[in-house]
Design a protein around this motif. Structure first.
Motif, PDB file in Angstrom:
ATOM      1  N   ALA A 101       0.835  -1.203   0.000  1.00 49.12           N
ATOM      2  CA  ALA A 101       0.000   0.000   0.000  1.00 49.12           C
ATOM      3  C   ALA A 101       0.871   1.254   0.000  1.00 49.12           C
ATOM      4  O   ALA A 101       0.560   2.234  -0.686  1.00 49.12           O
ATOM      5  N   GLU A 102       1.962   1.220   0.732  1.00 48.08           N
ATOM      6  CA  GLU A 102       2.897   2.355   0.777  1.00 48.08           C
ATOM      7  C   GLU A 102       3.524   2.583  -0.607  1.00 48.08           C
ATOM      8  O   GLU A 102       3.601   3.715  -1.089  1.00 48.08           O
ATOM      9  N   LYS A 103       3.948   1.500  -1.262  1.00 46.73           N
ATOM     10  CA  LYS A 103       4.535   1.613  -2.602  1.00 46.73           C
ATOM     11  C   LYS A 103       3.515   2.161  -3.595  1.00 46.73           C
ATOM     12  O   LYS A 103       3.828   3.022  -4.419  1.00 46.73           O
ATOM     13  N   ARG A 104       2.290   1.651  -3.530  1.00 50.11           N
ATOM     14  CA  ARG A 104       1.228   2.108  -4.429  1.00 50.11           C
ATOM     15  C   ARG A 104       0.933   3.593  -4.210  1.00 50.11           C
ATOM     16  O   ARG A 104       0.771   4.355  -5.163  1.00 50.11           O
ATOM     17  N   ALA A 109       1.538   9.196  -6.107  1.00 57.69           N
ATOM     18  CA  ALA A 109       1.998  10.563  -5.845  1.00 57.69           C
ATOM     19  C   ALA A 109       3.005  10.992  -6.904  1.00 57.69           C
ATOM     20  O   ALA A 109       2.975  12.135  -7.374  1.00 57.69           O
ATOM     21  N   ASN A 110       3.906  10.087  -7.292  1.00 59.39           N
ATOM     22  CA  ASN A 110       4.886  10.409  -8.323  1.00 59.39           C
ATOM     23  C   ASN A 110       4.212  10.675  -9.668  1.00 59.39           C
ATOM     24  O   ASN A 110       4.584  11.601 -10.377  1.00 59.39           O
ATOM     25  N   LYS A 111       3.222   9.844 -10.023  1.00 67.75           N
ATOM     26  CA  LYS A 111       2.509  10.040 -11.277  1.00 67.75           C
ATOM     27  C   LYS A 111       1.766  11.372 -11.272  1.00 67.75           C
ATOM     28  O   LYS A 111       1.737  12.083 -12.266  1.00 67.75           O
ATOM     29  N   ALA A 112       1.157  11.708 -10.134  1.00 65.41           N
ATOM     30  CA  ALA A 112       0.416  12.965 -10.030  1.00 65.41           C
ATOM     31  C   ALA A 112       1.346  14.161 -10.183  1.00 65.41           C
ATOM     32  O   ALA A 112       1.012  15.146 -10.848  1.00 65.41           O
ATOM     33  N   GLU A 114       4.232  14.155 -11.791  1.00 65.16           N
ATOM     34  CA  GLU A 114       4.711  14.180 -13.172  1.00 65.16           C
ATOM     35  C   GLU A 114       3.672  14.787 -14.103  1.00 65.16           C
ATOM     36  O   GLU A 114       4.016  15.572 -14.986  1.00 65.16           O
ATOM     37  N   THR A 115       2.416  14.446 -13.925  1.00 60.07           N
ATOM     38  CA  THR A 115       1.375  15.000 -14.793  1.00 60.07           C
ATOM     39  C   THR A 115       1.174  16.486 -14.516  1.00 60.07           C
ATOM     40  O   THR A 115       0.810  17.231 -15.413  1.00 60.07           O
ATOM     41  N   ALA A 116       1.417  16.912 -13.282  1.00 63.32           N
ATOM     42  CA  ALA A 116       1.306  18.338 -12.960  1.00 63.32           C
ATOM     43  C   ALA A 116       2.478  19.111 -13.560  1.00 63.32           C
ATOM     44  O   ALA A 116       2.331  20.264 -13.958  1.00 63.32           O
ATOM     45  N   GLU A 117       3.657  18.490 -13.629  1.00 65.80           N
ATOM     46  CA  GLU A 117       4.834  19.148 -14.178  1.00 65.80           C
ATOM     47  C   GLU A 117       4.804  19.182 -15.699  1.00 65.80           C
ATOM     48  O   GLU A 117       5.314  20.108 -16.314  1.00 65.80           O
ATOM     49  N   ALA A 118       4.217  18.189 -16.343  1.00 67.52           N
ATOM     50  CA  ALA A 118       4.214  18.103 -17.811  1.00 67.52           C
ATOM     51  C   ALA A 118       3.561  19.317 -18.467  1.00 67.52           C
ATOM     52  O   ALA A 118       4.148  19.897 -19.392  1.00 67.52           O
ATOM     53  N   PRO A 119       2.373  19.788 -18.050  1.00 67.95           N
ATOM     54  CA  PRO A 119       1.790  20.989 -18.684  1.00 67.95           C
ATOM     55  C   PRO A 119       2.650  22.233 -18.449  1.00 67.95           C
ATOM     56  O   PRO A 119       2.761  23.085 -19.310  1.00 67.95           O
ATOM     57  N   ALA A 120       3.265  22.320 -17.270  1.00 66.48           N
ATOM     58  CA  ALA A 120       4.104  23.477 -16.969  1.00 66.48           C
ATOM     59  C   ALA A 120       5.333  23.496 -17.888  1.00 66.48           C
ATOM     60  O   ALA A 120       5.754  24.552 -18.375  1.00 66.48           O
ATOM     61  N   GLU A 121       5.921  22.323 -18.152  1.00 71.06           N
ATOM     62  CA  GLU A 121       7.076  22.245 -19.036  1.00 71.06           C
ATOM     63  C   GLU A 121       6.684  22.589 -20.475  1.00 71.06           C
ATOM     64  O   GLU A 121       7.425  23.248 -21.182  1.00 71.06           O
ATOM     65  N   ALA A 122       5.498  22.154 -20.893  1.00 71.77           N
ATOM     66  CA  ALA A 122       5.028  22.458 -22.244  1.00 71.77           C
ATOM     67  C   ALA A 122       4.823  23.959 -22.416  1.00 71.77           C
ATOM     68  O   ALA A 122       5.137  24.529 -23.454  1.00 71.77           O
ATOM     69  N   GLU A 123       4.306  24.626 -21.396  1.00 71.47           N
ATOM     70  CA  GLU A 123       4.122  26.068 -21.457  1.00 71.47           C
ATOM     71  C   GLU A 123       5.463  26.787 -21.541  1.00 71.47           C
ATOM     72  O   GLU A 123       5.612  27.779 -22.235  1.00 71.47           O
ATOM     73  N   ASN A 124       6.464  26.298 -20.810  1.00 69.13           N
ATOM     74  CA  ASN A 124       7.787  26.914 -20.836  1.00 69.13           C
ATOM     75  C   ASN A 124       8.434  26.764 -22.197  1.00 69.13           C
ATOM     76  O   ASN A 124       9.123  27.668 -22.664  1.00 69.13           O
ATOM     77  N   LYS A 125       8.243  25.638 -22.877  1.00 73.34           N
ATOM     78  CA  LYS A 125       8.820  25.404 -24.188  1.00 73.34           C
ATOM     79  C   LYS A 125       8.173  26.306 -25.237  1.00 73.34           C
ATOM     80  O   LYS A 125       8.819  26.766 -26.164  1.00 73.34           O
TER      81      LYS A 125
END
Length: 127
Positions: A101-104, A109-112, A114-125
């Protein structure tokens, strides 16, 4: 103190506000009886494997908590008294299930993040 996980299915005719109120009610039952909530996940509206009370969908919610064994009985009484709950299941996690459960939880949390960072990186590019 044991670690438990409970999954319950709420009726699909509820509004989002009513669903959140029901989840808060059950969290309140846990905290009032001395449990600490470790994790909460709302899986949203999902199709049921088979119809329950002539309903084919339901709101799935998961609560992971630590507490004494007597808390489970109080929680299940609250589930049975609430007509919004279609089904519920509570079980004690052994050490292997707690590790999983801890690993899951960390993976989600890591996936969330990453998805939050992806739009921000696209805007910066684009800029």
């Amino acid at each position: 103190m044991n670690r438990y996980e409970t999954v319950f299915i709420l009726t699909p005719v509820l509004s989002d506000e009513q669903m959140k109120e029901a989840v808060e009610k059950f969290k309140g039952v846990l905290t009032a009886n001395g449990a600490t909530i470790v994790n909460e996940e709302e899986w949203g509206l999902r199709k049921l494997a088979y119809p329950i009370q002539k309903k084919s969908t339901g709101f799935y919610c998961l609560l992971e908590f630590e507490g004494e064994p007597t808390i489970v009985k109080q929680l299940e009484i609250a589930y049975r008294r609430d007509e919004k709950v279609l089904r519920f299941l509570t079980f004690r996690l052994d050490k292997y299930a707690a590790e999983y459960a801890e690993k899951r939880r960390n993976l989600r949390a890591n996936k969330a993040s990453e998805t939050a960072e992806a739009p921000a990186e696209a805007e910066n590019k684009e800029a």
